[in-house]
Design a protein around this motif. Sequence first.
Motif, PDB file in Angstrom:
ATOM      1  N   ALA A 254       0.830  -1.205   0.000  1.00 18.17           N
ATOM      2  CA  ALA A 254       0.000   0.000   0.000  1.00 18.17           C
ATOM      3  C   ALA A 254       0.864   1.255   0.000  1.00 18.17           C
ATOM      4  N   LEU A 255       1.967   1.216   0.743  1.00 16.70           N
ATOM      5  CA  LEU A 255       2.878   2.364   0.790  1.00 16.70           C
ATOM      6  C   LEU A 255       3.698   2.474  -0.489  1.00 16.70           C
ATOM      7  N   LEU A 256       4.231   1.350  -0.941  1.00 12.83           N
ATOM      8  CA  LEU A 256       5.086   1.350  -2.128  1.00 12.83           C
ATOM      9  C   LEU A 256       4.330   1.834  -3.360  1.00 12.83           C
ATOM     10  N   ALA A 257       3.057   1.481  -3.447  1.00 14.20           N
ATOM     11  CA  ALA A 257       2.246   1.880  -4.601  1.00 14.20           C
ATOM     12  C   ALA A 257       2.071   3.386  -4.698  1.00 14.20           C
ATOM     13  N   HIS A 258       2.268   4.090  -3.584  1.00 11.07           N
ATOM     14  CA  HIS A 258       2.066   5.536  -3.577  1.00 11.07           C
ATOM     15  C   HIS A 258       3.372   6.313  -3.484  1.00 11.07           C
TER      16      HIS A 258
ATOM     17  N   THR B  45       8.219 -16.625   1.457  1.00 13.57           N
ATOM     18  CA  THR B  45       7.425 -17.834   1.226  1.00 13.57           C
ATOM     19  C   THR B  45       7.405 -18.126  -0.275  1.00 13.57           C
ATOM     20  N   PRO B  46       6.984 -19.324  -0.658  1.00 13.93           N
ATOM     21  CA  PRO B  46       6.882 -19.635  -2.094  1.00 13.93           C
ATOM     22  C   PRO B  46       5.870 -18.762  -2.827  1.00 13.93           C
ATOM     23  N   HIS B  47       4.993 -18.071  -2.086  1.00 12.32           N
ATOM     24  CA  HIS B  47       3.952 -17.253  -2.709  1.00 12.32           C
ATOM     25  C   HIS B  47       4.354 -15.785  -2.858  1.00 12.32           C
ATOM     26  N   THR B  48       5.526 -15.416  -2.372  1.00  9.49           N
ATOM     27  CA  THR B  48       5.956 -14.022  -2.439  1.00  9.49           C
ATOM     28  C   THR B  48       6.218 -13.614  -3.881  1.00  9.49           C
ATOM     29  N   VAL B  49       5.646 -12.498  -4.284  1.00 11.90           N
ATOM     30  CA  VAL B  49       5.859 -11.977  -5.637  1.00 11.90           C
ATOM     31  C   VAL B  49       7.164 -11.185  -5.648  1.00 11.90           C
ATOM     32  N   THR B  50       8.126 -11.627  -6.441  1.00 12.17           N
ATOM     33  CA  THR B  50       9.415 -10.941  -6.532  1.00 12.17           C
ATOM     34  C   THR B  50       9.762 -10.528  -7.955  1.00 12.17           C
ATOM     35  N   GLU B  51       8.998 -10.998  -8.936  1.00  6.71           N
ATOM     36  CA  GLU B  51       9.289 -10.649 -10.333  1.00  6.71           C
ATOM     37  C   GLU B  51       8.905  -9.186 -10.554  1.00  6.71           C
ATOM     38  N   PRO B  52       9.850  -8.325 -10.953  1.00  3.61           N
ATOM     39  CA  PRO B  52       9.598  -6.880 -11.021  1.00  3.61           C
ATOM     40  C   PRO B  52       8.394  -6.487 -11.863  1.00  3.61           C
ATOM     41  N   GLY B  53       8.238  -7.103 -13.030  1.00  7.74           N
ATOM     42  CA  GLY B  53       7.119  -6.742 -13.891  1.00  7.74           C
ATOM     43  C   GLY B  53       5.781  -7.047 -13.250  1.00  7.74           C
ATOM     44  N   ARG B  54       5.665  -8.232 -12.674  1.00  9.18           N
ATOM     45  CA  ARG B  54       4.410  -8.615 -12.023  1.00  9.18           C
ATOM     46  C   ARG B  54       4.138  -7.736 -10.812  1.00  9.18           C
ATOM     47  N   LEU B  55       5.187  -7.447 -10.051  1.00 12.36           N
ATOM     48  CA  LEU B  55       5.013  -6.609  -8.865  1.00 12.36           C
ATOM     49  C   LEU B  55       4.600  -5.193  -9.260  1.00 12.36           C
ATOM     50  N   ALA B  56       5.169  -4.677 -10.341  1.00 17.71           N
ATOM     51  CA  ALA B  56       4.794  -3.339 -10.816  1.00 17.71           C
ATOM     52  C   ALA B  56       3.324  -3.303 -11.214  1.00 17.71           C
ATOM     53  N   ARG B  57       2.850  -4.371 -11.844  1.00 14.23           N
ATOM     54  CA  ARG B  57       1.432  -4.428 -12.224  1.00 14.23           C
ATOM     55  C   ARG B  57       0.539  -4.488 -10.983  1.00 14.23           C
ATOM     56  N   GLU B  58       0.978  -5.230  -9.972  1.00 17.76           N
ATOM     57  CA  GLU B  58       0.201  -5.292  -8.734  1.00 17.76           C
ATOM     58  C   GLU B  58       0.118  -3.919  -8.074  1.00 17.76           C
ATOM     59  N   LEU B  59       1.230  -3.191  -8.078  1.00 22.94           N
ATOM     60  CA  LEU B  59       1.240  -1.863  -7.466  1.00 22.94           C
ATOM     61  C   LEU B  59       0.313  -0.910  -8.219  1.00 22.94           C
ATOM     62  N   ALA B  60       0.245  -1.053  -9.534  1.00 27.63           N
ATOM     63  CA  ALA B  60      -0.676  -0.227 -10.323  1.00 27.63           C
ATOM     64  C   ALA B  60      -2.119  -0.526  -9.929  1.00 27.63           C
ATOM     65  N   THR B  61      -2.418  -1.803  -9.684  1.00 32.89           N
ATOM     66  CA  THR B  61      -3.761  -2.189  -9.247  1.00 32.89           C
ATOM     67  C   THR B  61      -4.071  -1.608  -7.875  1.00 32.89           C
ATOM     68  N   VAL B  62      -3.080  -1.645  -6.989  1.00 36.66           N
ATOM     69  CA  VAL B  62      -3.260  -1.082  -5.647  1.00 36.66           C
ATOM     70  C   VAL B  62      -3.585   0.408  -5.739  1.00 36.66           C
TER      71      VAL B  62
END
Length: 253
Positions: free
Chosen positions: A145-149, A167-184
């Motif tokens: 929430a903070l990083l997205a802003h 954890t195995p579920h942690t998102v670390t791929e930059p492109g995917r994480l950037a898209r998640e932040l845009a959604t946030v």
Amino acid sequence: MAGGAREPGRSVTSRVLAILDAFDGAHPQLSLSEIARRSGVALTTAHRLVGELERWQALSRTADGRFRIGLRLWELGQLAPARLQDLAHPWLQELFTTTGENVHLAVRDGMEVLYVDKVHGRRAVPIVSRTGGRLPMHPTGVGKALLAHEPEWFVSSYLARELERPTPHTVTEPGRLARELATVRAQGYALTFEEMTLGSCSAAAPVVVGGRAVAAVGIVVSSARARQLGRLVEPLLSAADRIARDYARAHAA
């Protein structure tokens, strides 16, 4: 660990601060030799300074002879400005009363989130966050929430780092994480599913004042109740908005 290097000519103050900085969430209790090693202070000097700190109650000794931070430092810490926590706590308490789930407040400090307040109950799911503790931004709801802003340059710098994967579920791929932040940013809140700890999920909303996220409010639930996150978003957003309103009023006065 600050002050870890052995530096000739270091002042007494720098040595004392290095000794105190040797303690952290992963090392709440240390032996004298561990303090010397982690602080980079010679053992004989560490022995003398630790003794003085113990007499002043900045450090205290455990039953097995190890050292931990003493109550005198806790007392001094209570004098630090806590305006945000003071304003936010009633709304955190109300959010906990409404949801019955763990609630916490965090701010960004460097590349991490620093947890500054927490309300929890015995029936709520155990969580790794603690008041005064730090966690990485990308696997936590409040961190996302903070990083997205944050400004684009900061986000790019963060994503360019080697991101840890708790954890195995942690998102670390930059492109995917950037898209998640845009959604946030678009929806106004973040959701995580077992990214920081297996067995727990979270929802978090930024506390936005003057276009800047000054903090984030998070709720953590058991993965078994992950489907309930959706119904928690509305009270979560309401709490974040009320904290933002009170914070803005306090700083306008």
